[in-house]
Write a protein that holds these residues in place. Sequence first.
Motif, PDB file in Angstrom:
ATOM      1  N   TYR A  77      39.268  50.353  28.353  1.00 47.24           N
ATOM      2  CA  TYR A  77      39.805  50.871  27.107  1.00 47.24           C
ATOM      3  C   TYR A  77      39.299  52.283  26.826  1.00 47.24           C
ATOM      4  N   ASN A  93      50.784  49.195  27.067  1.00 51.42           N
ATOM      5  CA  ASN A  93      50.439  47.786  26.879  1.00 51.42           C
ATOM      6  C   ASN A  93      51.666  46.869  26.934  1.00 51.42           C
ATOM      7  N   LEU A 148      51.763  45.573  17.175  1.00 47.79           N
ATOM      8  CA  LEU A 148      50.580  46.053  17.894  1.00 47.79           C
ATOM      9  C   LEU A 148      49.743  46.980  17.013  1.00 47.79           C
ATOM     10  N   ASP A 188      45.833  45.886  16.771  1.00 49.65           N
ATOM     11  CA  ASP A 188      45.054  46.491  17.835  1.00 49.65           C
ATOM     12  C   ASP A 188      44.021  47.450  17.248  1.00 49.65           C
TER      13      ASP A 188
END
Length: 551
Positions: free
Chosen positions: A56, A102, A113, A117
């Motif tokens: 990430y 993603n 999202l 997220d």
Amino acid sequence: MCFGIEKASLFCYNFRYHKEINRRTCLSHMAMNDNILNLENGQLYLNLSIPLDKTYSSYIEALDALYSSLDYSLFCREEKRGRPYCLHPSKMMVLLIYSYMNGCFSSREIEKLMKRDCVCMRIVGMDRIPDHSTIDRFIRNSHDAIADIMRQSVMKLMELGELDGHAVFQDGTKIESAAGKYTFVWRTGCEKNLEKALMRVSAISSSYGLEADVTEKNVMAVMDSIEDLMQKRGIRFPSSCGRGHHLSQEQKDWKKIREEKEKIRDYIIWIRKMKESGRNSLARTDEDATFMRMKEDHMRNGQLKAAYNMQNLVQNGYVVACGAFMDRNDYRTMIPMLEKLEKDGFSYDSYCADSGYDLRDNYEWLEKHGKKAYIKPQYHEENRKRKRRKNPSLKCNYSYDEGNDTFTCMRGHTLHHEEDLKDGRGVYVCRRGCKSCPLRKQCMLSTADKHDYKRLTIDIEAEKYRRKSEVLITSEKGIEMRINRSIQAEGSFSLLKAAFGYRRFRTHGIRNIETEWMILCMAGNALRYSVRLANGRAGTPFWFRIEQQAS
């Protein structure tokens, strides 16, 4: 411009863990009896002891390096009316690219999202999360601005040392349109049906003593005159039909004229669109889509599906330019793509593609602009077979004398130039020896009964270019170029289609789907750069060498 994304502070938050919080956490865990949900007094709370993957951080580092310092002025148009953007275009673009990375492509998936997220929430900050309609409107209305962002990101990759300007590779793939699978319209069928409709209108018109010669130019005026005649006679247009509703012949004719008018209008529009784009088919629900033969065949019987021909120009694994076309093949896509690349200011010295781009115009364009053409000629692999080398009818088995402008066959007979065709090809004819030649039937095939002598139709200039390209691609450097083309150009599609799972467009129209594809390519570039950052290979352009394979 910075999004507030920092390597050390994005995922690592500085929290104080008080004894009271730890005590309540322990009590809640005991009360839940090992329940996976963290609940206390009916309130769901987040356990902050979460291990995060290093992947990430490389994602965020890649997005920050490629898109944080770009110019987003094209999004802020002076003529824009209504409410301002709820998010700055820079944040919106990063969120879109991150969502595509993603596997979230629809506006509703992107909205979900953004709400759940951590990375998206960090980018949004204190701003309001846009809803799905705002996201969709942003994508649809920002084609030129998004294209400019992709151009700037490619230049940024060049500044970071990821691109070297040595060679560019091109390849294409077909992506299914959002149109229905069975909404096909064929050009030949439209032309035949239009002709039949004109005959029916002509029959009705002549029965009322009006214009009998109905053509495509005057058909609308003729149908309007028939309707005016019905109104002058006081005839009412039938408002209902079926059992119990008797219609006079005039009412039937009027109703028929209305039906024919809608059909003829559609036929004329469809035929005009197909002629302008040089196509033979289109889809009624997406008129820019062409019916093509796809590898993913849902019926498994060779059924055509509405799709677009998507082209990518790739260097060092990064997509440096992309485009959408309505053509079923790749012949006419090379020059527009390379002109777009030249307009963006991207330099390269060699071009490599497969046999789908083997066209005389393409060779001439590359030679005019000083680029080396590593294009595999058609029948390159087949001509290397022993069976084809012994076939006397093939053009590759004729030797050409440029000084005398003649060809010589396998039996030593000379073919002289006779005429030039309009498409640039020349006709060469053998003037003696063919009648008694033992290879007559194998050489002349179906024309043995029509002509006495062999006739060879060939494009000399195209064959010269093909032979030059044949020498280039069979050299050691050419073999290495073709290997890299397979790895990089085809590898870009494997990333976008297989890894991301993108197989069908969500919007209609060639302009909208090209915008989608640009965002997808930018997501692929960001993902590739993040992987190279994580592996410590950033700043060194990728190039596969034959020595690596040997070792």
